[in-house]
Design a protein around this motif. Structure first.
Motif, PDB file in Angstrom:
ATOM      1  N   HIS A 183      23.235 -70.965  90.523  1.00  0.00           N
ATOM      2  CA  HIS A 183      22.512 -70.849  89.490  1.00  0.00           C
ATOM      3  C   HIS A 183      22.687 -71.488  88.509  1.00  0.00           C
ATOM      4  CE1 HIS A 183      20.065 -69.552  93.182  1.00  0.00           C
ATOM      5  NE2 HIS A 183      19.243 -69.869  93.218  1.00  0.00           N
ATOM      6  N   ALA A 184      23.374 -71.107  88.431  1.00  0.00           N
ATOM      7  CA  ALA A 184      24.312 -71.166  86.326  1.00  0.00           C
ATOM      8  C   ALA A 184      23.715 -72.429  86.478  1.00  0.00           C
ATOM      9  CB  ALA A 184      24.926 -70.339  86.179  1.00  0.00           C
ATOM     10  N   GLY A 185      24.316 -73.422  87.161  1.00  0.00           N
ATOM     11  CA  GLY A 185      24.613 -74.829  87.079  1.00  0.00           C
ATOM     12  C   GLY A 185      25.517 -75.070  86.199  1.00  0.00           C
ATOM     13  N   ILE A 186      27.116 -74.515  85.961  1.00  0.00           N
ATOM     14  CA  ILE A 186      27.754 -74.478  84.964  1.00  0.00           C
ATOM     15  C   ILE A 186      28.880 -74.577  85.561  1.00  0.00           C
ATOM     16  CG2 ILE A 186      26.900 -72.921  83.175  1.00  0.00           C
ATOM     17  CD1 ILE A 186      29.163 -70.433  84.383  1.00  0.00           C
ATOM     18  N   LYS A 187      28.910 -74.809  86.691  1.00  0.00           N
ATOM     19  CA  LYS A 187      30.621 -75.506  87.437  1.00  0.00           C
ATOM     20  C   LYS A 187      30.050 -76.257  89.549  1.00  0.00           C
ATOM     21  CE  LYS A 187      33.211 -73.038  88.951  1.00  0.00           C
ATOM     22  NZ  LYS A 187      34.246 -71.973  89.753  1.00  0.00           N
ATOM     23  N   ILE A 188      31.460 -77.494  89.610  1.00  0.00           N
ATOM     24  CA  ILE A 188      30.331 -77.688  90.636  1.00  0.00           C
ATOM     25  C   ILE A 188      30.901 -76.566  91.844  1.00  0.00           C
ATOM     26  CG2 ILE A 188      31.493 -79.162  92.391  1.00  0.00           C
ATOM     27  CD1 ILE A 188      29.486 -80.082  89.741  1.00  0.00           C
ATOM     28  N   VAL A 189      30.480 -76.052  92.689  1.00  0.00           N
ATOM     29  CA  VAL A 189      30.301 -74.768  93.797  1.00  0.00           C
ATOM     30  C   VAL A 189      30.470 -75.863  95.332  1.00  0.00           C
ATOM     31  CG1 VAL A 189      29.323 -72.721  94.762  1.00  0.00           C
ATOM     32  CG2 VAL A 189      28.447 -73.247  92.608  1.00  0.00           C
ATOM     33  N   TYR A 190      31.723 -75.452  95.670  1.00  0.00           N
ATOM     34  CA  TYR A 190      32.364 -75.442  96.735  1.00  0.00           C
ATOM     35  C   TYR A 190      31.528 -74.602  98.242  1.00  0.00           C
ATOM     36  CZ  TYR A 190      34.566 -79.568  94.111  1.00  0.00           C
ATOM     37  OH  TYR A 190      34.575 -80.074  93.765  1.00  0.00           O
ATOM     38  N   CYS A 191      30.953 -74.493  98.885  1.00  0.00           N
ATOM     39  CA  CYS A 191      30.959 -73.739 100.305  1.00  0.00           C
ATOM     40  C   CYS A 191      32.538 -73.213 100.700  1.00  0.00           C
ATOM     41  CB  CYS A 191      29.949 -74.239 101.434  1.00  0.00           C
ATOM     42  SG  CYS A 191      29.780 -73.561 102.972  1.00  0.00           S
ATOM     43  N   PRO A 192      32.730 -71.679 100.809  1.00  0.00           N
ATOM     44  CA  PRO A 192      33.818 -71.425 100.982  1.00  0.00           C
ATOM     45  C   PRO A 192      34.075 -71.874 103.075  1.00  0.00           C
ATOM     46  CG  PRO A 192      32.288 -69.641 100.646  1.00  0.00           C
ATOM     47  CD  PRO A 192      31.886 -71.162  99.902  1.00  0.00           C
ATOM     48  N   SER A 193      33.126 -72.252 103.343  1.00  0.00           N
ATOM     49  CA  SER A 193      33.378 -72.268 104.557  1.00  0.00           C
ATOM     50  C   SER A 193      33.787 -73.727 105.116  1.00  0.00           C
ATOM     51  CB  SER A 193      32.368 -71.894 105.437  1.00  0.00           C
ATOM     52  OG  SER A 193      32.444 -69.981 105.435  1.00  0.00           O
ATOM     53  N   CYS A 194      32.614 -74.368 104.738  1.00  0.00           N
ATOM     54  CA  CYS A 194      33.075 -75.810 104.871  1.00  0.00           C
ATOM     55  C   CYS A 194      33.261 -76.664 104.167  1.00  0.00           C
ATOM     56  CB  CYS A 194      31.568 -76.073 105.582  1.00  0.00           C
ATOM     57  SG  CYS A 194      30.516 -76.990 104.558  1.00  0.00           S
ATOM     58  N   SER A 195      33.483 -76.011 103.050  1.00  0.00           N
ATOM     59  CA  SER A 195      34.599 -76.729 101.244  1.00  0.00           C
ATOM     60  C   SER A 195      32.995 -78.198 101.884  1.00  0.00           C
ATOM     61  CB  SER A 195      35.282 -77.952 102.306  1.00  0.00           C
ATOM     62  OG  SER A 195      36.177 -76.641 102.291  1.00  0.00           O
ATOM     63  N   ARG A 196      31.554 -77.831 101.336  1.00  0.00           N
ATOM     64  CA  ARG A 196      30.805 -79.083 101.300  1.00  0.00           C
ATOM     65  C   ARG A 196      30.734 -78.766 100.112  1.00  0.00           C
ATOM     66  NH1 ARG A 196      29.076 -78.706 106.693  1.00  0.00           N
ATOM     67  NH2 ARG A 196      28.478 -80.749 107.333  1.00  0.00           N
ATOM     68  N   ILE A 197      30.157 -79.733  98.830  1.00  0.00           N
ATOM     69  CA  ILE A 197      29.568 -79.190  97.809  1.00  0.00           C
ATOM     70  C   ILE A 197      27.930 -78.706  97.988  1.00  0.00           C
ATOM     71  CG2 ILE A 197      28.876 -80.008  95.794  1.00  0.00           C
ATOM     72  CD1 ILE A 197      31.283 -82.402  96.167  1.00  0.00           C
ATOM     73  N   LEU A 198      27.355 -77.824  96.890  1.00  0.00           N
ATOM     74  CA  LEU A 198      26.557 -77.335  97.511  1.00  0.00           C
ATOM     75  C   LEU A 198      25.577 -77.671  96.210  1.00  0.00           C
ATOM     76  CD1 LEU A 198      27.881 -73.772  98.484  1.00  0.00           C
ATOM     77  CD2 LEU A 198      26.782 -75.349  99.967  1.00  0.00           C
ATOM     78  N   TYR A 199      24.348 -77.724  96.659  1.00  0.00           N
ATOM     79  CA  TYR A 199      22.810 -77.451  95.326  1.00  0.00           C
ATOM     80  C   TYR A 199      22.000 -77.365  95.941  1.00  0.00           C
ATOM     81  CZ  TYR A 199      21.231 -80.906  99.080  1.00  0.00           C
ATOM     82  OH  TYR A 199      20.322 -81.369  99.177  1.00  0.00           O
ATOM     83  N   LEU A 200      21.201 -76.831  94.452  1.00  0.00           N
ATOM     84  CA  LEU A 200      19.406 -75.919  95.031  1.00  0.00           C
ATOM     85  C   LEU A 200      18.667 -76.990  95.642  1.00  0.00           C
ATOM     86  CD1 LEU A 200      20.255 -73.178  91.642  1.00  0.00           C
ATOM     87  CD2 LEU A 200      20.644 -73.205  94.225  1.00  0.00           C
ATOM     88  N   PRO A 201      17.770 -76.808  96.713  1.00  0.00           N
ATOM     89  CA  PRO A 201      16.996 -77.874  96.634  1.00  0.00           C
ATOM     90  C   PRO A 201      16.418 -77.725  96.045  1.00  0.00           C
ATOM     91  CG  PRO A 201      16.339 -75.890  98.335  1.00  0.00           C
ATOM     92  CD  PRO A 201      18.279 -75.479  97.273  1.00  0.00           C
ATOM     93  N   VAL A 256      20.381 -71.816 101.217  1.00  0.00           N
ATOM     94  CA  VAL A 256      19.001 -70.901 100.611  1.00  0.00           C
ATOM     95  C   VAL A 256      19.075 -70.482 100.651  1.00  0.00           C
ATOM     96  CG1 VAL A 256      16.699 -72.202 101.450  1.00  0.00           C
ATOM     97  CG2 VAL A 256      17.958 -73.890 101.383  1.00  0.00           C
ATOM     98  N   GLY A 257      19.331 -69.525  99.963  1.00  0.00           N
ATOM     99  CA  GLY A 257      19.609 -67.928 100.260  1.00  0.00           C
ATOM    100  C   GLY A 257      20.599 -67.329 100.768  1.00  0.00           C
ATOM    101  N   ARG A 258      21.449 -68.182  99.813  1.00  0.00           N
ATOM    102  CA  ARG A 258      22.476 -67.984 100.085  1.00  0.00           C
ATOM    103  C   ARG A 258      23.667 -68.352 101.219  1.00  0.00           C
ATOM    104  NH1 ARG A 258      24.768 -62.236  99.318  1.00  0.00           N
ATOM    105  NH2 ARG A 258      26.350 -63.039  99.397  1.00  0.00           N
ATOM    106  N   THR A 259      22.733 -69.517 102.225  1.00  0.00           N
ATOM    107  CA  THR A 259      23.271 -69.739 103.294  1.00  0.00           C
ATOM    108  C   THR A 259      23.301 -71.090 103.217  1.00  0.00           C
ATOM    109  OG1 THR A 259      21.919 -68.110 103.984  1.00  0.00           O
ATOM    110  CG2 THR A 259      22.831 -70.518 105.789  1.00  0.00           C
ATOM    111  N   CYS A 260      24.408 -71.956 102.994  1.00  0.00           N
ATOM    112  CA  CYS A 260      24.863 -73.341 102.984  1.00  0.00           C
ATOM    113  C   CYS A 260      24.160 -73.748 104.446  1.00  0.00           C
ATOM    114  CB  CYS A 260      25.971 -72.910 102.657  1.00  0.00           C
ATOM    115  SG  CYS A 260      26.549 -74.958 103.610  1.00  0.00           S
ATOM    116  N   GLN A 261      23.173 -74.966 104.519  1.00  0.00           N
ATOM    117  CA  GLN A 261      22.877 -75.615 105.275  1.00  0.00           C
ATOM    118  C   GLN A 261      23.632 -76.293 105.926  1.00  0.00           C
ATOM    119  OE1 GLN A 261      18.918 -74.730 105.806  1.00  0.00           O
ATOM    120  NE2 GLN A 261      20.244 -72.913 104.442  1.00  0.00           N
TER     121      GLN A 261
END
Length: 235
Positions: A217-235, A197-202
């Protein structure tokens, strides 16, 4: 499978895993109410044990004092018999004085015995009251155990159902992505995925770089949080 579709399949799996974790947490908390009741019961049982030990000690003291009382009474009887054989007033007065002392001693022992008996009566009343409390708590424990068992059975059935659903949902996730998800879940549990949310990993509340935010936002690749390694998604 398109990346946005892959992520949606992964989110479906994540939702199932989250619910399974929630059920596991609820199941783990079920015995808490039982533990509280058991703790109350144990305190009452300990109180009864302490008072019964005290009761036993008081009865032992009474027995000892009764032996002392009989000995004192026997001495009074013996001295009273000796008075019949006294020839002089001096001896009579001395013996009479000694008998008086023995009777006073006997009276004190009797008073002590009566006090101990009063303490015993009080203790017995307290023990009876605690026994009633114990019976009530045991009833509460049995009732709570029944409720816990019933709820545990419902949770177990729901968990088994979710496990079956998970197998079906997992088949919709690409094998490599599923393996990566399982790796993250091994350390993060049901929070293997995190909303951004707003570039912040929850998940870790750290901001992601702008480029990763654009990829997300482009939805073209799986994005991982560089800090905690979680897979990110848009709510």
């Amino acid at each position: 499978m398109a990346k946005n579709q892959a992520l949606e399949a992964l989110r479906d799996l994540h939702r199932v895993d989250s619910e399974i974790d929630k059920i596991d947490a609820q199941t783990e908390l079920l015995p808490v109410s039982l533990h509280r009741i058991e703790a109350r019961l144990n305190r009452q049982l300990q109180a009864i044990d302490h008072k019964r030990q005290r009761l036993k000690a008081l009865r032992s003291q009474i027995h000892t004092k009764e032996v002392d009382l009989r000995a004192a009474e026997e001495q009074v009887d013996k001295l009273s018999q000796q008075m019949r054989k006294i020839r002089t007033n001096k001896e009579f007065t001395a013996l009479q004085h000694e008998i008086g002392i023995k009777r006073v001693d006997a009276s004190r022992v009797e008073d002590h015995i009566l006090a101990l008996m009063a303490d015993i009566d009080q203790l017995q009343a307290e023990i009876k009251e605690i026994e009633q409390n114990v019976a009530q708590i045991q009833r509460e424990l049995a009732e709570e155990q029944e409720l816990v068992d019933e709820e545990a059975a419902k949770l177990a059935a729901r968990r088994a159902e979710l496990k079956r659903q998970r197998g079906a949902v997992a088949r919709n996730v690409e094998p490599e992505l599923l393996q990566e998800y399982e790796r993250i879940a091994a350390s993060k549990g049901s929070s293997a995925l995190a909303a951004c949310v707003g570039r912040t990993c929850q998940g870790c509340f750290m901001q992601i770089p702008p480029q990763l935010d654009q990829d997300l936002h482009a939805g073209i690749k799986i994005v991982y949080c560089p800090s905690c390694s979680r897979i990110l998604y848009l709510p």
